[in-house]
Design a protein around this motif. Structure first.
Motif, PDB file in Angstrom:
ATOM      1  N   SER A 111     -63.303 -61.846  36.977  1.00 24.82           N
ATOM      2  CA  SER A 111     -63.342 -60.405  36.735  1.00 24.82           C
ATOM      3  C   SER A 111     -64.595 -60.029  35.947  1.00 24.82           C
ATOM      4  CB  SER A 111     -62.092 -59.960  35.972  1.00 24.82           C
ATOM      5  OG  SER A 111     -62.042 -60.584  34.701  1.00 24.82           O
ATOM      6  N   ASP A 112     -65.030 -58.779  36.134  1.00 28.06           N
ATOM      7  CA  ASP A 112     -66.211 -58.294  35.423  1.00 28.06           C
ATOM      8  C   ASP A 112     -65.948 -58.144  33.928  1.00 28.06           C
ATOM      9  OD1 ASP A 112     -67.511 -58.177  37.850  1.00 28.06           O
ATOM     10  OD2 ASP A 112     -67.007 -56.056  38.186  1.00 28.06           O
ATOM     11  N   LEU A 113     -64.703 -57.831  33.552  1.00 29.79           N
ATOM     12  CA  LEU A 113     -64.390 -57.673  32.138  1.00 29.79           C
ATOM     13  C   LEU A 113     -64.499 -59.003  31.405  1.00 29.79           C
ATOM     14  CD1 LEU A 113     -63.456 -55.834  29.853  1.00 29.79           C
ATOM     15  CD2 LEU A 113     -61.092 -56.269  30.547  1.00 29.79           C
ATOM     16  N   TYR A 114     -64.076 -60.094  32.031  1.00 27.84           N
ATOM     17  CA  TYR A 114     -64.203 -61.415  31.404  1.00 27.84           C
ATOM     18  C   TYR A 114     -65.681 -61.778  31.200  1.00 27.84           C
ATOM     19  CZ  TYR A 114     -64.102 -66.488  30.866  1.00 27.84           C
ATOM     20  OH  TYR A 114     -64.295 -67.766  30.404  1.00 27.84           O
ATOM     21  N   LYS A 115     -66.492 -61.486  32.207  1.00 27.23           N
ATOM     22  CA  LYS A 115     -67.922 -61.786  32.072  1.00 27.23           C
ATOM     23  C   LYS A 115     -68.558 -60.920  30.988  1.00 27.23           C
ATOM     24  CE  LYS A 115     -68.177 -62.992  36.973  1.00 27.23           C
ATOM     25  NZ  LYS A 115     -68.777 -62.651  38.277  1.00 27.23           N
ATOM     26  N   GLU A 116     -68.131 -59.663  30.889  1.00 27.78           N
ATOM     27  CA  GLU A 116     -68.693 -58.760  29.878  1.00 27.78           C
ATOM     28  C   GLU A 116     -68.341 -59.226  28.469  1.00 27.78           C
ATOM     29  OE1 GLU A 116     -70.543 -55.473  28.092  1.00 27.78           O
ATOM     30  OE2 GLU A 116     -70.700 -56.277  30.135  1.00 27.78           O
ATOM     31  N   LEU A 117     -67.071 -59.605  28.244  1.00 19.95           N
ATOM     32  CA  LEU A 117     -66.660 -60.051  26.910  1.00 19.95           C
ATOM     33  C   LEU A 117     -67.244 -61.408  26.555  1.00 19.95           C
ATOM     34  CD1 LEU A 117     -62.887 -58.995  26.964  1.00 19.95           C
ATOM     35  CD2 LEU A 117     -64.806 -57.811  25.880  1.00 19.95           C
ATOM     36  N   THR A 118     -67.552 -62.218  27.570  1.00 21.23           N
ATOM     37  CA  THR A 118     -68.142 -63.530  27.300  1.00 21.23           C
ATOM     38  C   THR A 118     -69.623 -63.398  26.950  1.00 21.23           C
ATOM     39  OG1 THR A 118     -66.568 -64.558  28.825  1.00 21.23           O
ATOM     40  CG2 THR A 118     -68.517 -65.834  28.229  1.00 21.23           C
ATOM     41  N   MET A 119     -70.346 -62.552  27.660  1.00 17.98           N
ATOM     42  CA  MET A 119     -71.774 -62.382  27.393  1.00 17.98           C
ATOM     43  C   MET A 119     -72.027 -61.568  26.135  1.00 17.98           C
ATOM     44  SD  MET A 119     -73.419 -61.839  31.210  1.00 17.98           S
ATOM     45  CE  MET A 119     -72.422 -60.370  31.519  1.00 17.98           C
ATOM     46  N   HIS A 120     -71.143 -60.608  25.859  1.00 15.38           N
ATOM     47  CA  HIS A 120     -71.309 -59.749  24.689  1.00 15.38           C
ATOM     48  C   HIS A 120     -70.017 -59.775  23.868  1.00 15.38           C
ATOM     49  CE1 HIS A 120     -74.948 -58.233  26.636  1.00 15.38           C
ATOM     50  NE2 HIS A 120     -74.215 -58.038  27.730  1.00 15.38           N
ATOM     51  N   PRO A 121     -69.857 -60.752  22.980  1.00 19.17           N
ATOM     52  CA  PRO A 121     -68.620 -60.871  22.193  1.00 19.17           C
ATOM     53  C   PRO A 121     -68.409 -59.661  21.285  1.00 19.17           C
ATOM     54  CG  PRO A 121     -69.928 -62.893  22.102  1.00 19.17           C
ATOM     55  CD  PRO A 121     -70.804 -61.844  22.717  1.00 19.17           C
ATOM     56  N   CYS A 122     -67.151 -59.399  20.994  1.00 15.77           N
ATOM     57  CA  CYS A 122     -66.770 -58.282  20.131  1.00 15.77           C
ATOM     58  C   CYS A 122     -66.278 -58.811  18.788  1.00 15.77           C
ATOM     59  CB  CYS A 122     -65.678 -57.441  20.793  1.00 15.77           C
ATOM     60  SG  CYS A 122     -66.141 -56.725  22.372  1.00 15.77           S
ATOM     61  N   GLU A 123     -66.549 -58.064  17.735  1.00 19.57           N
ATOM     62  CA  GLU A 123     -66.087 -58.443  16.406  1.00 19.57           C
ATOM     63  C   GLU A 123     -64.775 -57.758  16.049  1.00 19.57           C
ATOM     64  OE1 GLU A 123     -69.161 -57.562  13.667  1.00 19.57           O
ATOM     65  OE2 GLU A 123     -70.582 -59.042  14.499  1.00 19.57           O
ATOM     66  N   ARG A 124     -64.490 -56.640  16.670  1.00 16.95           N
ATOM     67  CA  ARG A 124     -63.248 -55.917  16.414  1.00 16.95           C
ATOM     68  C   ARG A 124     -62.477 -55.749  17.713  1.00 16.95           C
ATOM     69  NH1 ARG A 124     -64.630 -50.378  13.829  1.00 16.95           N
ATOM     70  NH2 ARG A 124     -65.921 -50.335  15.737  1.00 16.95           N
ATOM     71  N   GLU A 126     -60.861 -53.191  18.512  1.00 12.10           N
ATOM     72  CA  GLU A 126     -61.066 -51.830  19.011  1.00 12.10           C
ATOM     73  C   GLU A 126     -62.201 -51.796  20.036  1.00 12.10           C
ATOM     74  OE1 GLU A 126     -60.623 -52.671  15.951  1.00 12.10           O
ATOM     75  OE2 GLU A 126     -58.769 -51.615  15.385  1.00 12.10           O
ATOM     76  N   GLU A 127     -63.237 -52.634  19.829  1.00 15.53           N
ATOM     77  CA  GLU A 127     -64.322 -52.703  20.802  1.00 15.53           C
ATOM     78  C   GLU A 127     -63.833 -53.261  22.137  1.00 15.53           C
ATOM     79  OE1 GLU A 127     -67.505 -54.906  19.134  1.00 15.53           O
ATOM     80  OE2 GLU A 127     -67.677 -53.669  17.335  1.00 15.53           O
ATOM     81  N   VAL A 128     -62.937 -54.230  22.068  1.00 21.17           N
ATOM     82  CA  VAL A 128     -62.362 -54.785  23.300  1.00 21.17           C
ATOM     83  C   VAL A 128     -61.593 -53.713  24.053  1.00 21.17           C
ATOM     84  CG1 VAL A 128     -60.776 -56.514  24.224  1.00 21.17           C
ATOM     85  CG2 VAL A 128     -62.226 -57.078  22.281  1.00 21.17           C
ATOM     86  N   GLN A 129     -60.845 -52.884  23.330  1.00 24.09           N
ATOM     87  CA  GLN A 129     -60.089 -51.823  23.975  1.00 24.09           C
ATOM     88  C   GLN A 129     -61.003 -50.779  24.605  1.00 24.09           C
ATOM     89  OE1 GLN A 129     -57.566 -50.474  20.787  1.00 24.09           O
ATOM     90  NE2 GLN A 129     -55.929 -51.936  21.270  1.00 24.09           N
ATOM     91  N   GLN A 130     -62.129 -50.492  23.956  1.00 21.21           N
ATOM     92  CA  GLN A 130     -63.063 -49.518  24.526  1.00 21.21           C
ATOM     93  C   GLN A 130     -63.676 -50.032  25.825  1.00 21.21           C
ATOM     94  OE1 GLN A 130     -65.895 -48.673  21.436  1.00 21.21           O
ATOM     95  NE2 GLN A 130     -64.416 -47.578  20.152  1.00 21.21           N
ATOM     96  N   ARG A 131     -64.071 -51.296  25.845  1.00 21.40           N
ATOM     97  CA  ARG A 131     -64.635 -51.855  27.070  1.00 21.40           C
ATOM     98  C   ARG A 131     -63.578 -51.971  28.161  1.00 21.40           C
ATOM     99  NH1 ARG A 131     -68.618 -56.749  24.933  1.00 21.40           N
ATOM    100  NH2 ARG A 131     -69.772 -55.493  23.387  1.00 21.40           N
ATOM    101  N   THR A 132     -62.366 -52.266  27.756  1.00 16.12           N
ATOM    102  CA  THR A 132     -61.282 -52.339  28.734  1.00 16.12           C
ATOM    103  C   THR A 132     -61.005 -50.970  29.351  1.00 16.12           C
ATOM    104  OG1 THR A 132     -60.286 -54.159  27.481  1.00 16.12           O
ATOM    105  CG2 THR A 132     -58.894 -53.041  29.094  1.00 16.12           C
ATOM    106  N   THR A 133     -61.046 -49.926  28.528  1.00 12.61           N
ATOM    107  CA  THR A 133     -60.829 -48.567  29.038  1.00 12.61           C
ATOM    108  C   THR A 133     -61.906 -48.180  30.038  1.00 12.61           C
ATOM    109  OG1 THR A 133     -59.794 -47.952  26.933  1.00 12.61           O
ATOM    110  CG2 THR A 133     -60.541 -46.167  28.371  1.00 12.61           C
ATOM    111  N   ALA A 134     -63.163 -48.555  29.748  1.00 12.18           N
ATOM    112  CA  ALA A 134     -64.250 -48.260  30.685  1.00 12.18           C
ATOM    113  C   ALA A 134     -64.058 -49.003  32.002  1.00 12.18           C
ATOM    114  CB  ALA A 134     -65.589 -48.626  30.052  1.00 12.18           C
TER     115      ALA A 134
END
Length: 236
Positions: A111-124, A126-134
């Motif tokens: 999935s594109d979301l897995y690749k996005e979170l792997t290349m650009h890790p989140c510290e909070r 809330e950031e994960v939820q924002q990217r997931t919403t997008a």
């Protein structure tokens, strides 16, 4: 029980007797079936109760339990996020780094979301939820576009699908023209055969239906016969 004036052994007895009024079902049945003189204090009653119903106690969920939540085959990201958030809320004081890593590990690796979170890790989280919403917005937009009609950019016309050719129903010939051709001596093959009408009944049923019509239909006069009855084609 605490506001009563009972002290000492009488207070212990009141607490043990009053404990049964807070029970129901299997717990009340266990309390009634206790052997006589088996409980000497309220502490003994509490220990016996905990030992009897230890298996019914709800175990507290740990942050490591989030790694068990995995996106199933064919499951949408929206459903996976809903399941993950439900389990995450049930854990008190859940560590943010564990929740982020468990969420990423549970995603589909393609999935594109897995690749996005792997290349650009989140510290909070809330950031994960924002990217997931997008990602969910993009997913819903793609699904909505599949259900709409696409236009041809060159002709600006809606592409039409080729319709399957259907067999045309039989059109009855003009009886006057038929009579004229018969009078002129032309071949009688101009008349359609009985099988071409595609009746759903036999000859007897057809004749019966024609008789029942009676005077409701004005029947055309038959053409003059130039041939004897033996030479007529009765299939027409």
């Amino acid at each position: 029980m605490m506001v009563t004036a009972a002290t000492g052994a009488s207070k212990e007895a009141c607490m043990c007797k009053g404990f049964g009024s807070t029970l129901s079902g299997a717990a009340l049945q266990w309390f009634v079936s206790l052997p006589n003189k088996s409980i000497s204090s309220f502490a003994d009653l509490v220990n016996a109760f905990n030992q009897q119903f230890a298996s019914s106690r709800r175990t507290l969920k740990q942050p490591s339990d989030l790694y068990r939540i995995v996106q199933e085959i064919g499951e949408s990201i929206k459903d996976y996020v809903t399941r993950f958030n439900t389990e995450k809320v049930a854990i008190r004081g859940c560590d943010t780094s564990i929740a982020i890593n468990a969420f990423r590990q549970g995603l589909d690796k393609d999935s594109d979301l897995y690749k996005e979170l792997t290349m650009h890790p989140c510290e909070r989280f809330e950031e994960v939820q924002q990217r997931t919403t997008a990602t969910l917005r993009l997913e819903e937009d793609i699904l909505s576009r599949k259900g709409t009609i696409t236009f041809d950019r060159t002709s600006r016309k809606i592409p039409t699908e080729k319709k399957e050719e259907k067999t045309k129903p039989y059109s009855r010939p003009n009886i006057r023209k038929v009579a004229e051709k018969l009078q002129q001596g032309e071949d009688s093959k101009y008349l359609p055969r009985l099988a071409e009408y595609r009746f759903n009944t036999g000859m007897e049923g057809l004749l019966k239906a024609l008789r029942e019509l009676g005077d409701q239909v004005r029947w055309p006069k038959p053409p003059t016969k130039d041939r004897p009855n033996n030479d007529l084609d009765r299939s027409k």
